[in-house]
Motif scaffolding. Structure first.
Motif, PDB file in Angstrom:
ATOM      1  N   THR A  95       0.295 -22.598  13.093  1.00 51.94           N
ATOM      2  CA  THR A  95       0.545 -22.226  14.485  1.00 51.94           C
ATOM      3  C   THR A  95       0.755 -20.722  14.545  1.00 51.94           C
ATOM      4  OG1 THR A  95       1.682 -24.338  14.844  1.00 51.94           O
ATOM      5  CG2 THR A  95       1.987 -22.636  16.520  1.00 51.94           C
ATOM      6  N   CYS A  96       0.176 -20.070  15.544  1.00 49.11           N
ATOM      7  CA  CYS A  96       0.450 -18.646  15.728  1.00 49.11           C
ATOM      8  C   CYS A  96       0.593 -18.340  17.215  1.00 49.11           C
ATOM      9  CB  CYS A  96      -0.621 -17.769  15.080  1.00 49.11           C
ATOM     10  SG  CYS A  96      -2.172 -17.670  15.968  1.00 49.11           S
ATOM     11  N   ARG A  97       1.343 -17.288  17.513  1.00 51.81           N
ATOM     12  CA  ARG A  97       1.519 -16.853  18.904  1.00 51.81           C
ATOM     13  C   ARG A  97       1.734 -15.339  18.925  1.00 51.81           C
ATOM     14  NH1 ARG A  97       7.439 -19.574  19.963  1.00 51.81           N
ATOM     15  NH2 ARG A  97       6.071 -21.409  19.964  1.00 51.81           N
ATOM     16  N   PRO A  98       1.224 -14.673  19.946  1.00 50.87           N
ATOM     17  CA  PRO A  98       1.442 -13.227  20.062  1.00 50.87           C
ATOM     18  C   PRO A  98       2.906 -12.923  20.330  1.00 50.87           C
ATOM     19  CG  PRO A  98       0.433 -14.085  22.054  1.00 50.87           C
ATOM     20  CD  PRO A  98       0.460 -15.224  21.078  1.00 50.87           C
ATOM     21  N   VAL A  99       3.395 -11.799  19.821  1.00 52.38           N
ATOM     22  CA  VAL A  99       4.781 -11.394  20.043  1.00 52.38           C
ATOM     23  C   VAL A  99       4.817  -9.916  20.411  1.00 52.38           C
ATOM     24  CG1 VAL A  99       5.738 -13.128  18.475  1.00 52.38           C
ATOM     25  CG2 VAL A  99       5.135 -10.859  17.592  1.00 52.38           C
ATOM     26  N   GLN A 100       5.942  -9.485  20.946  1.00 52.80           N
ATOM     27  CA  GLN A 100       6.115  -8.102  21.344  1.00 52.80           C
ATOM     28  C   GLN A 100       6.447  -7.222  20.136  1.00 52.80           C
ATOM     29  OE1 GLN A 100       5.679  -6.902  24.527  1.00 52.80           O
ATOM     30  NE2 GLN A 100       4.978  -8.975  25.017  1.00 52.80           N
ATOM     31  N   GLN A 101       6.081  -5.950  20.243  1.00 52.17           N
ATOM     32  CA  GLN A 101       6.469  -5.004  19.203  1.00 52.17           C
ATOM     33  C   GLN A 101       7.992  -4.974  19.084  1.00 52.17           C
ATOM     34  OE1 GLN A 101       4.309  -3.435  17.232  1.00 52.17           O
ATOM     35  NE2 GLN A 101       2.499  -4.207  18.320  1.00 52.17           N
ATOM     36  N   GLY A 102       8.481  -4.846  17.860  1.00 52.47           N
ATOM     37  CA  GLY A 102       9.918  -4.857  17.619  1.00 52.47           C
ATOM     38  C   GLY A 102      10.433  -6.185  17.100  1.00 52.47           C
ATOM     39  N   MET A 103       9.610  -7.232  17.166  1.00 50.72           N
ATOM     40  CA  MET A 103      10.003  -8.531  16.612  1.00 50.72           C
ATOM     41  C   MET A 103      10.192  -8.404  15.108  1.00 50.72           C
ATOM     42  SD  MET A 103      10.571 -11.763  17.325  1.00 50.72           S
ATOM     43  CE  MET A 103       9.738 -12.193  18.851  1.00 50.72           C
ATOM     44  N   VAL A 104      11.161  -9.145  14.556  1.00 46.55           N
ATOM     45  CA  VAL A 104      11.412  -9.127  13.117  1.00 46.55           C
ATOM     46  C   VAL A 104      11.305 -10.543  12.575  1.00 46.55           C
ATOM     47  CG1 VAL A 104      12.830  -7.055  13.164  1.00 46.55           C
ATOM     48  CG2 VAL A 104      13.908  -9.294  13.479  1.00 46.55           C
ATOM     49  N   ILE A 105      11.091 -10.657  11.284  1.00 45.39           N
ATOM     50  CA  ILE A 105      10.842 -11.950  10.655  1.00 45.39           C
ATOM     51  C   ILE A 105      12.026 -12.891  10.813  1.00 45.39           C
ATOM     52  CG2 ILE A 105      11.642 -11.177   8.377  1.00 45.39           C
ATOM     53  CD1 ILE A 105       8.641 -13.504   8.983  1.00 45.39           C
ATOM     54  N   GLU A 106      13.252 -12.352  10.861  1.00 49.67           N
ATOM     55  CA  GLU A 106      14.435 -13.207  10.992  1.00 49.67           C
ATOM     56  C   GLU A 106      14.439 -13.978  12.309  1.00 49.67           C
ATOM     57  OE1 GLU A 106      15.253 -10.316   7.849  1.00 49.67           O
ATOM     58  OE2 GLU A 106      14.475 -10.111   9.902  1.00 49.67           O
ATOM     59  N   GLU A 107      13.829 -13.432  13.330  1.00 51.38           N
ATOM     60  CA  GLU A 107      13.826 -14.092  14.638  1.00 51.38           C
ATOM     61  C   GLU A 107      12.888 -15.281  14.694  1.00 51.38           C
ATOM     62  OE1 GLU A 107      13.891 -11.501  18.217  1.00 51.38           O
ATOM     63  OE2 GLU A 107      13.671  -9.864  16.785  1.00 51.38           O
ATOM     64  N   ILE A 108      11.882 -15.304  13.837  1.00 44.62           N
ATOM     65  CA  ILE A 108      10.886 -16.373  13.929  1.00 44.62           C
ATOM     66  C   ILE A 108      10.988 -17.392  12.808  1.00 44.62           C
ATOM     67  CG2 ILE A 108       9.296 -14.754  15.055  1.00 44.62           C
ATOM     68  CD1 ILE A 108       7.668 -14.779  12.442  1.00 44.62           C
ATOM     69  N   SER A 109      11.870 -17.166  11.816  1.00 42.38           N
ATOM     70  CA  SER A 109      11.922 -18.043  10.651  1.00 42.38           C
ATOM     71  C   SER A 109      12.960 -19.149  10.815  1.00 42.38           C
ATOM     72  CB  SER A 109      12.211 -17.226   9.384  1.00 42.38           C
ATOM     73  OG  SER A 109      13.400 -16.465   9.548  1.00 42.38           O
ATOM     74  N   ASN A 110      12.866 -19.843  11.941  1.00 41.02           N
ATOM     75  CA  ASN A 110      13.711 -21.022  12.165  1.00 41.02           C
ATOM     76  C   ASN A 110      12.971 -21.969  13.097  1.00 41.02           C
ATOM     77  OD1 ASN A 110      14.724 -20.563  15.115  1.00 41.02           O
ATOM     78  ND2 ASN A 110      14.997 -18.581  14.091  1.00 41.02           N
ATOM     79  N   GLU A 111      13.321 -23.226  13.058  1.00 33.40           N
ATOM     80  CA  GLU A 111      12.596 -24.248  13.804  1.00 33.40           C
ATOM     81  C   GLU A 111      12.776 -24.122  15.314  1.00 33.40           C
ATOM     82  OE1 GLU A 111      10.328 -26.660  12.593  1.00 33.40           O
ATOM     83  OE2 GLU A 111      10.513 -25.111  11.061  1.00 33.40           O
ATOM     84  N   THR A 112      13.932 -23.625  15.753  1.00 33.95           N
ATOM     85  CA  THR A 112      14.159 -23.545  17.203  1.00 33.95           C
ATOM     86  C   THR A 112      13.201 -22.548  17.860  1.00 33.95           C
ATOM     87  OG1 THR A 112      15.880 -21.871  16.850  1.00 33.95           O
ATOM     88  CG2 THR A 112      16.568 -24.181  16.979  1.00 33.95           C
ATOM     89  N   TYR A 113      12.800 -21.527  17.127  1.00 33.11           N
ATOM     90  CA  TYR A 113      11.860 -20.558  17.694  1.00 33.11           C
ATOM     91  C   TYR A 113      10.518 -21.219  18.006  1.00 33.11           C
ATOM     92  CZ  TYR A 113       8.675 -16.613  18.117  1.00 33.11           C
ATOM     93  OH  TYR A 113       7.714 -15.738  18.567  1.00 33.11           O
ATOM     94  N   TRP A 114      10.195 -22.272  17.259  1.00 31.74           N
ATOM     95  CA  TRP A 114       8.861 -22.852  17.338  1.00 31.74           C
ATOM     96  C   TRP A 114       8.766 -24.050  18.272  1.00 31.74           C
ATOM     97  CZ3 TRP A 114       4.840 -20.172  15.859  1.00 31.74           C
ATOM     98  CH2 TRP A 114       5.049 -19.111  14.969  1.00 31.74           C
ATOM     99  N   GLU A 115       9.683 -24.143  19.218  1.00 36.27           N
ATOM    100  CA  GLU A 115       9.458 -25.124  20.284  1.00 36.27           C
ATOM    101  C   GLU A 115       8.118 -24.808  20.942  1.00 36.27           C
ATOM    102  OE1 GLU A 115      11.212 -27.779  21.266  1.00 36.27           O
ATOM    103  OE2 GLU A 115      12.546 -27.458  19.543  1.00 36.27           O
ATOM    104  N   PRO A 116       7.307 -25.820  21.263  1.00 34.78           N
ATOM    105  CA  PRO A 116       5.966 -25.553  21.817  1.00 34.78           C
ATOM    106  C   PRO A 116       6.021 -24.591  23.001  1.00 34.78           C
ATOM    107  CG  PRO A 116       6.204 -27.877  21.331  1.00 34.78           C
ATOM    108  CD  PRO A 116       7.571 -27.261  21.115  1.00 34.78           C
ATOM    109  N   LYS A 117       5.065 -23.672  23.030  1.00 33.28           N
ATOM    110  CA  LYS A 117       5.040 -22.638  24.055  1.00 33.28           C
ATOM    111  C   LYS A 117       3.604 -22.418  24.509  1.00 33.28           C
ATOM    112  CE  LYS A 117       6.576 -17.841  24.739  1.00 33.28           C
ATOM    113  NZ  LYS A 117       7.215 -16.657  24.084  1.00 33.28           N
ATOM    114  N   GLU A 118       3.419 -22.174  25.791  1.00 35.78           N
ATOM    115  CA  GLU A 118       2.085 -21.904  26.311  1.00 35.78           C
ATOM    116  C   GLU A 118       1.520 -20.656  25.632  1.00 35.78           C
ATOM    117  OE1 GLU A 118      -0.219 -21.089  30.586  1.00 35.78           O
ATOM    118  OE2 GLU A 118       1.955 -21.422  30.518  1.00 35.78           O
ATOM    119  N   GLY A 119       0.291 -20.751  25.215  1.00 39.92           N
ATOM    120  CA  GLY A 119      -0.336 -19.643  24.507  1.00 39.92           C
ATOM    121  C   GLY A 119      -0.361 -19.815  23.007  1.00 39.92           C
ATOM    122  N   ASP A 120       0.361 -20.824  22.490  1.00 40.32           N
ATOM    123  CA  ASP A 120       0.297 -21.100  21.058  1.00 40.32           C
ATOM    124  C   ASP A 120      -1.120 -21.495  20.652  1.00 40.32           C
ATOM    125  OD1 ASP A 120       2.966 -20.611  20.788  1.00 40.32           O
ATOM    126  OD2 ASP A 120       3.564 -22.687  20.499  1.00 40.32           O
TER     127      ASP A 120
END
Length: 367
Positions: free
Chosen positions: A278-303
């Motif tokens: 699964t991949c999704r576009p993110v804004q500049q400034g995002m860090v790996i710690e923000e995306i490395s958990n299951e709650t971040y990956w709730e289904p989202k439009e654009g995935d």
């Protein structure tokens, strides 16, 4: 004699005052050259254009005395402005090739008429910037079927076709399916989806921890070479076998990725696995710690999601590693005996190993 002399003097005066003497430049024709470049605007992928010219002879009263199409020997073209490494000019054919590029660019060509070097013209050629989607969007949703002429309609592990490397290259280097153009990807295109192997632990792990930051990678996305920095992180344990990635840092393709090794629900067997990306576009400034958990990956439009069934591989005596691993050919070879491929197993995934060409692997095509 006295009467003749004044007459001669008067005649001479009239001739000297005639405004249309042969050497008077206002009584001479002029020339006009008009050039066109076709096309003069290109998409980011570039392309080939041609230059044509017309030479007109203009009378003093402004009327056109003659008009002719200039041949390739009648004029020259040269680059006046622009990056010379991104354009090739063929003066013999009066053509030019604009190379692909990610950014907008302008090129100014100068034309010169051979017999009238003062007749010059500048032509501006514009190349748009390439608009790239995230690379996963270019991956077909399903594997190729057993006949090799269409896609399967299920992600089950036992429905896809198997092809040796020579068969895959011959059939799928370029193919149209249901009106869409597809191709067997290069290993550099696969590495835009799954990174190359680096040893243990590797970048995408399903049963080991990993933490890699600012990994420099150069990959190919829809015909465009992209170099970026990438982060990979995993704490794979228990039922969660996943690696999280922040990919394409420093580009406008910055995106969050999740690689999972999970049960294939279409096989109705909790021992039958698959890889889901699964991949999704993110804004500049995002860090790996923000995306490395299951709650971040709730289904989202654009995935963007792609599933790779665990079809194993076909040997002369049958199918091996069915339900646990997946092997997908690339179009290029490592050497005469081995071809590159993307593969995944219960412990990791990579796009940087090769296998004997006689192996029967599944095929996933790219747009």
């Amino acid at each position: 004699m006295k009467r003749i002399l004044p007459l001669l003097m008067c005649f001479a005066l009239i001739v000297s005052c005639n405004p249309k003497e042969p050497n008077d430049p206002t009584n001479q024709s002029t020339f006009k050259a008009t050039f066109t470049a076709t096309p003069n605007t290109f998409a980011g992928e570039g392309g080939t254009g041609h230059v044509e010219g017309i030479l007109e002879e203009i009378a003093p009263d402004g009327s056109v005395l003659s008009k002719k199409q200039l041949t390739s020997d009648d004029f020259t073209i040269s680059l006046k402005e622009g990056n010379a490494s991104e354009i090739t000019i063929d003066n013999a054919q009066k053509s030019f090739v604009i190379k692909s590029g990610r950014g907008e660019a302008d090129f100014v060509l100068e034309t010169v008429v051979t017999d009238h070097p003062t007749l010059t013209q500048q032509l501006t050629i514009h190349r748009e910037a390439i608009h790239l989607d995230l690379p996963l969007a270019y991956v077909a949703e399903y594997n190729v079927n057993q006949a090799g002429d269409a896609f399967v309609t299920s992600q089950a592990n036992n429905v896809s076709g198997y092809f040796t490397f020579p068969e895959a290259v011959q059939k799928f280097a370029s193919i149209t399916i249901a009106g869409e153009q597809y191709h067997l990807p290069t290993i550099a295109e696969w590495q835009a989806i799954v990174p190359k192997y680096r040893g243990n632990p590797t970048f995408v792990e399903f049963d080991h921890n990993c933490d890699f930051r600012d990994v420099k990678e150069t990959v190919m996305i829809h015909g465009t070479k992209v170099t970026s920095s990438n982060d990979y992180y995993s704490e794979s344990s228990g039922d969660i076998k996943a690696t999280y990635a922040l990919r394409f840092k420093g580009t406008n393709l910055l995106s969050a990725w999740r690689y999972e090794y999970i049960v294939n629900p279409e096989d109705k067997n909790n021992q039958s696995m698959m890889m889901r990306i699964t991949c999704r576009p993110v804004q500049q400034g995002m860090v790996i710690e923000e995306i490395s958990n299951e709650t971040y990956w709730e289904p989202k439009e654009g995935d963007i999601i792609r599933i790779f069934p665990s079809c194993g591989w076909k040997a002369p005596d049958g199918i091996r590693l069915l339900n646990t691993s997946g092997y997908y050919w690339a179009v290029d070879q490592q050497n005469d005996d081995r071809g590159w491929r993307m593969g995944y197993y219960g412990h990791c995934a990579d796009s940087g190993n090769s296998n004997p060409k006689k192996c029967g692997f599944t095929v996933r095509l790219f747009k």
